[in-house]
Design a protein around this motif. Structure first.
Motif, short mmCIF file in Angstrom:
data_model
loop_
_atom_site.label_atom_id
_atom_site.label_comp_id
_atom_site.label_asym_id
_atom_site.label_seq_id
_atom_site.Cartn_x
_atom_site.Cartn_y
_atom_site.Cartn_z
N LEU A 126 82.61 26.21 10.01
CA LEU A 126 82.86 25.10 9.09
C LEU A 126 83.68 23.99 9.74
N LYS A 127 84.57 24.35 10.65
CA LYS A 127 85.44 23.35 11.27
C LYS A 127 84.82 22.71 12.51
N THR A 128 83.81 23.33 13.09
CA THR A 128 83.23 22.80 14.33
C THR A 128 81.87 22.14 14.13
N GLU A 129 81.18 22.47 13.03
CA GLU A 129 79.86 21.90 12.77
C GLU A 129 79.97 20.80 11.72
N ASN A 130 78.99 19.91 11.70
CA ASN A 130 78.96 18.83 10.73
C ASN A 130 78.31 19.32 9.44
N ILE A 131 79.03 20.19 8.72
CA ILE A 131 78.51 20.81 7.51
C ILE A 131 79.60 20.82 6.44
N ASP A 132 79.20 21.17 5.23
CA ASP A 132 80.15 21.19 4.11
C ASP A 132 80.44 22.59 3.60
N ASN A 133 79.56 23.52 3.89
CA ASN A 133 79.84 24.90 3.49
C ASN A 133 79.04 25.88 4.32
N VAL A 134 79.61 27.07 4.48
CA VAL A 134 78.94 28.17 5.18
C VAL A 134 78.61 29.22 4.14
N ALA A 135 77.32 29.50 3.99
CA ALA A 135 76.86 30.46 2.98
C ALA A 135 76.27 31.69 3.67
N VAL A 177 67.62 30.06 -1.38
CA VAL A 177 67.29 30.92 -0.24
C VAL A 177 67.18 32.37 -0.69
N ASN A 178 66.10 33.03 -0.27
CA ASN A 178 65.89 34.44 -0.60
C ASN A 178 67.01 35.28 -0.01
N GLY A 179 67.63 36.09 -0.83
CA GLY A 179 68.72 36.94 -0.38
C GLY A 179 70.08 36.27 -0.38
N ALA A 180 70.15 35.05 -0.92
CA ALA A 180 71.43 34.32 -0.93
C ALA A 180 72.48 35.06 -1.74
N ARG A 181 73.69 35.08 -1.22
CA ARG A 181 74.82 35.66 -1.92
C ARG A 181 75.70 34.55 -2.48
N ASP A 182 76.58 34.89 -3.41
CA ASP A 182 77.58 33.93 -3.87
C ASP A 182 78.66 33.73 -2.82
N PHE A 183 78.74 34.65 -1.86
CA PHE A 183 79.74 34.61 -0.80
C PHE A 183 79.53 33.39 0.08
N ARG A 184 80.49 32.47 0.05
CA ARG A 184 80.42 31.26 0.87
C ARG A 184 81.81 30.67 1.02
N LEU A 185 81.96 29.79 2.01
CA LEU A 185 83.21 29.07 2.26
C LEU A 185 82.90 27.59 2.22
N MET A 186 83.57 26.86 1.33
CA MET A 186 83.25 25.46 1.07
C MET A 186 84.43 24.55 1.35
N LYS A 187 84.12 23.31 1.71
CA LYS A 187 85.15 22.28 1.79
C LYS A 187 85.47 21.79 0.38
N GLY A 193 72.00 28.16 -8.01
CA GLY A 193 71.28 26.90 -8.16
C GLY A 193 72.21 25.70 -8.08
N LEU A 194 73.40 25.81 -8.66
CA LEU A 194 74.36 24.71 -8.63
C LEU A 194 74.81 24.40 -7.21
N PHE A 195 74.99 25.45 -6.40
CA PHE A 195 75.38 25.24 -5.00
C PHE A 195 74.34 24.40 -4.27
N GLU A 196 73.07 24.63 -4.57
CA GLU A 196 72.01 23.88 -3.90
C GLU A 196 71.83 22.50 -4.52
N TRP A 197 72.01 22.38 -5.84
CA TRP A 197 71.77 21.13 -6.54
C TRP A 197 72.69 20.02 -6.07
N VAL A 198 73.94 20.34 -5.74
CA VAL A 198 74.90 19.30 -5.34
C VAL A 198 74.52 18.67 -4.01
N GLY A 199 73.73 19.36 -3.19
CA GLY A 199 73.13 18.72 -2.03
C GLY A 199 73.97 18.62 -0.77
N PHE A 200 75.06 19.35 -0.66
CA PHE A 200 75.87 19.31 0.55
C PHE A 200 75.22 20.13 1.68
N LYS A 201 75.61 19.82 2.90
CA LYS A 201 75.01 20.49 4.06
C LYS A 201 75.50 21.93 4.16
#
Length: 297
Positions: A111-120, A153-163, A182-190
């Motif tokens: 999360l700190k080294t890549e240009n992303i908003d959350n790691v799922a 994503v198939n097999g997606a967990r609620d387990f994630r780390l977000m900014k 669905g809400l995690f995907e709808w907001v559209g962050f990387k």
């Protein structure tokens, strides 16, 4: 120092919460350059789960808890946690160690080294699950991804780390009928996805029966797709045309009953969506907190 907040929904988890406490302490020892805020959400447990939470808070002030007045469900617990935490980075994870706490170390680094908003996270295997449970889960993702603009994503967990920015965006959606995946995907962050093999519970029994999973899947479909309503409209139109034909050509009585059954199905779909609207417009709170760790400080 930056703060990492961990949201941990719990319902009757007295067999697993102590194990989680030990494993989480190991992770915090590896990340000593960060402050931690661990928030247990007691979702109306009727065992000793809340007592364990109180003990952990007394031992270590990094541990906090919210206790609901009754069982409001995991989605309400997640939302309550998101409203409560103040961290720069926010994680959601299960207490039964099916979401391995040690993964947080790699997730934070990414999360700190890549240009992303959350790691799922997502499971690459379903080892240990029954055949029927795995079959239904896989086909749920196929169905919802075909009829919804939001792709899960198939097999997606609620387990994630977000900014923090992503957390604030999710909190803008205060709907009662919640489907967090669905809400995690709808907001559209990387998002950066990490795969891991399915892990068995560290103790106790799953709280998700097939019946509960079925209704949870309906919640997801109704929250992110109106295609069932469109399908019922098409079916009713076709049934009307067939009924007109039946007036001129004497079809069998059994066929007539089939048409009635399909009509009732369409009415049922419409009724389900109306029931969701009914719940929303009442504006009842998503959860009610009976007790929190701050009450005893």
């Amino acid at each position: 120092m930056e703060t990492i907040s961990i949201i941990v929904p719990c319902f009757n988890e007295q067999e697993t919460i102590s194990i989680f406490f030990d494993e989480m302490n190991k992770v915090m020892n590896k990340l000593q350059n960060y402050q931690f805020e661990i928030v247990f959400i007691d979702d109306g447990s009727n065992d000793n789960t809340l007592n364990y939470m109180k003990t952990f808070h007394q031992k270590d002030n990094r541990y906090h808890y919210l206790s609901f007045s009754r069982n409001f469900g995991k989605e309400a617990a997640i939302y309550a946690g998101l409203q409560y935490v103040k961290g720069d980075y926010v994680a959601i994870m299960d207490v039964d160690l099916q979401d391995p706490p040690v993964l947080l170390v790699d997730m934070l680094q990414i999360l700190k080294t890549e240009n992303i908003d959350n790691v799922a996270t997502k499971r690459c295997t379903r080892t240990g699950e029954t055949f029927i449970r795995s079959f239904l889960s896989r086909n749920f993702y196929r169905v919802i991804n075909k009829i919804s603009s939001v792709q899960i994503v198939n097999g997606a967990r609620d387990f994630r780390l977000m900014k923090r920015a992503m957390v604030d965006a999710i909190l803008m959606m205060s709907e009662r009928n919640r489907f967090s995946k669905g809400l995690f995907e709808w907001v559209g962050f990387k998002t950066y996805w990490i795969e891991f093999e399915n892990v068995q519970r560290s103790g106790g029994q799953t709280k998700w029966s097939l019946k509960q999973l079925f209704f949870y899947s309906l919640e997801g479909i109704s929250s992110f797709s109106v295609q069932p309503l469109f399908l019922s409209f098409i079916l009713c139109g076709l049934l009307f045309l067939v009924f007109v034909v039946c007036i001129f050509y004497s079809f069998s009585l059994s066929l007539f009953f089939l048409f009635n059954a399909l009509q009732l199905l369409c009415i049922g779909i419409l009724g389900y969506y109306l029931s969701k609207m009914y719940i929303e417009i009442k504006h009842r709170p998503i959860y009610i907190v009976k007790e929190r760790s701050e009450d005893h400080e």
